[in-house]
Design a protein around this motif. Structure first.
Motif, PDB file in Angstrom:
ATOM      1  N   PHE A   1      18.260  17.157  32.188  1.00  0.00           N
ATOM      2  CA  PHE A   1      18.711  15.959  32.880  1.00  0.00           C
ATOM      3  C   PHE A   1      18.204  16.090  34.312  1.00  0.00           C
ATOM      4  O   PHE A   1      18.530  17.050  35.007  1.00  0.00           O
ATOM      5  CB  PHE A   1      20.239  15.871  32.861  1.00  0.00           C
ATOM      6  CG  PHE A   1      20.789  14.676  33.577  1.00  0.00           C
ATOM      7  CD1 PHE A   1      20.850  13.446  32.947  1.00  0.00           C
ATOM      8  CD2 PHE A   1      21.250  14.780  34.884  1.00  0.00           C
ATOM      9  CE1 PHE A   1      21.367  12.337  33.602  1.00  0.00           C
ATOM     10  CE2 PHE A   1      21.769  13.687  35.541  1.00  0.00           C
ATOM     11  CZ  PHE A   1      21.819  12.458  34.891  1.00  0.00           C
ATOM     12  N   THR A   2      17.351  15.158  34.735  1.00  0.00           N
ATOM     13  CA  THR A   2      16.778  15.242  36.078  1.00  0.00           C
ATOM     14  C   THR A   2      17.251  14.087  36.947  1.00  0.00           C
ATOM     15  O   THR A   2      17.675  13.047  36.435  1.00  0.00           O
ATOM     16  CB  THR A   2      15.235  15.248  36.036  1.00  0.00           C
ATOM     17  OG1 THR A   2      14.781  14.068  35.377  1.00  0.00           O
ATOM     18  CG2 THR A   2      14.701  16.474  35.312  1.00  0.00           C
ATOM     19  N   TYR A   3      17.153  14.268  38.239  1.00  0.00           N
ATOM     20  CA  TYR A   3      17.571  13.272  39.221  1.00  0.00           C
ATOM     21  C   TYR A   3      16.867  13.578  40.527  1.00  0.00           C
ATOM     22  O   TYR A   3      16.296  14.652  40.718  1.00  0.00           O
ATOM     23  CB  TYR A   3      19.097  13.308  39.420  1.00  0.00           C
ATOM     24  CG  TYR A   3      19.631  14.708  39.589  1.00  0.00           C
ATOM     25  CD1 TYR A   3      19.698  15.301  40.851  1.00  0.00           C
ATOM     26  CD2 TYR A   3      20.012  15.453  38.482  1.00  0.00           C
ATOM     27  CE1 TYR A   3      20.141  16.597  41.002  1.00  0.00           C
ATOM     28  CE2 TYR A   3      20.463  16.751  38.627  1.00  0.00           C
ATOM     29  CZ  TYR A   3      20.527  17.318  39.888  1.00  0.00           C
ATOM     30  OH  TYR A   3      20.954  18.605  40.034  1.00  0.00           O
TER      31      TYR A   3
ATOM     32  N   ASP B   1      16.792  13.557  29.386  1.00  0.00           N
ATOM     33  CA  ASP B   1      15.952  14.083  28.315  1.00  0.00           C
ATOM     34  C   ASP B   1      16.711  15.121  27.492  1.00  0.00           C
ATOM     35  O   ASP B   1      16.132  16.070  26.982  1.00  0.00           O
ATOM     36  CB  ASP B   1      14.665  14.680  28.891  1.00  0.00           C
ATOM     37  CG  ASP B   1      13.721  13.613  29.391  1.00  0.00           C
ATOM     38  OD1 ASP B   1      13.562  12.586  28.699  1.00  0.00           O
ATOM     39  OD2 ASP B   1      13.139  13.791  30.478  1.00  0.00           O
ATOM     40  N   THR B   2      18.036  14.927  27.373  1.00  0.00           N
ATOM     41  CA  THR B   2      18.834  15.781  26.500  1.00  0.00           C
ATOM     42  C   THR B   2      19.035  15.058  25.170  1.00  0.00           C
ATOM     43  O   THR B   2      18.661  13.898  25.026  1.00  0.00           O
ATOM     44  CB  THR B   2      20.223  16.092  27.117  1.00  0.00           C
ATOM     45  OG1 THR B   2      21.025  14.908  27.085  1.00  0.00           O
ATOM     46  CG2 THR B   2      20.106  16.621  28.533  1.00  0.00           C
TER      47      THR B   2
ATOM     48  N   ASN C   1      17.344  11.382  24.942  1.00  0.00           N
ATOM     49  CA  ASN C   1      15.897  11.469  24.736  1.00  0.00           C
ATOM     50  C   ASN C   1      15.112  10.407  25.495  1.00  0.00           C
ATOM     51  O   ASN C   1      14.299   9.689  24.923  1.00  0.00           O
ATOM     52  CB  ASN C   1      15.565  11.416  23.242  1.00  0.00           C
ATOM     53  CG  ASN C   1      16.259  12.516  22.482  1.00  0.00           C
ATOM     54  OD1 ASN C   1      16.219  13.669  22.892  1.00  0.00           O
ATOM     55  ND2 ASN C   1      16.922  12.167  21.399  1.00  0.00           N
ATOM     56  N   GLY C   2      15.345  10.312  26.797  1.00  0.00           N
ATOM     57  CA  GLY C   2      14.509   9.445  27.622  1.00  0.00           C
ATOM     58  C   GLY C   2      15.205   8.324  28.351  1.00  0.00           C
ATOM     59  O   GLY C   2      14.546   7.551  29.049  1.00  0.00           O
TER      60      GLY C   2
END
Length: 114
Positions: free
Chosen positions: A31-33, A74-75, A98-99
């Motif tokens: 998981f990005t931020y 993206d988990t 997933n996106g």
């Protein structure tokens, strides 16, 4: 004879329990931020295989009066992002697995994974 049958039954049950996979307790993936650092430069933060069912405060901004933004999930679990530190605000947004992603306007301070 009955003792032998009972022993075999118990042994079979134990073997069955040992072969059943454990319930997953983490969302698998990243998981990005984005967030601004103390020099007002954009940085990328990431949570890798975060725990499920727990409120996670975004660590890089926990002690600051700033928000993270542009989340990307993206988990393999749904991520619900919140505008407060403890996942209790009425303002939240759900990101599919997933996106799933949000724009720069989607601000967050905490997240929880299903």
């Amino acid at each position: 004879m009955r003792a032998r049958s009972a022993f075999l039954a118990v042994t079979g049950v134990v073997a069955l329990f040992l072969t059943i996979p454990a319930t997953a307790s983490a969302a698998e993936g990243e998981f990005t931020y984005r967030y601004y650092d103390e020099h007002e430069e954009i940085q990328v933060g990431v949570l890798v295989d975060p725990p499920s069912g727990e409120c996670i405060e975004i660590p890089e901004i926990a002690d600051w009066d700033v928000d993270a933004f542009r989340p990307r999930n993206d988990t393999d679990s749904t991520a619900v992002v919140f505008m407060d530190d403890d996942c209790s605000s009425d303002a939240y947004f759900s990101l599919r697995p997933n996106g799933g992603r949000g724009s720069d306007r989607l601000l967050l301070r905490s997240v929880i994974f299903s």
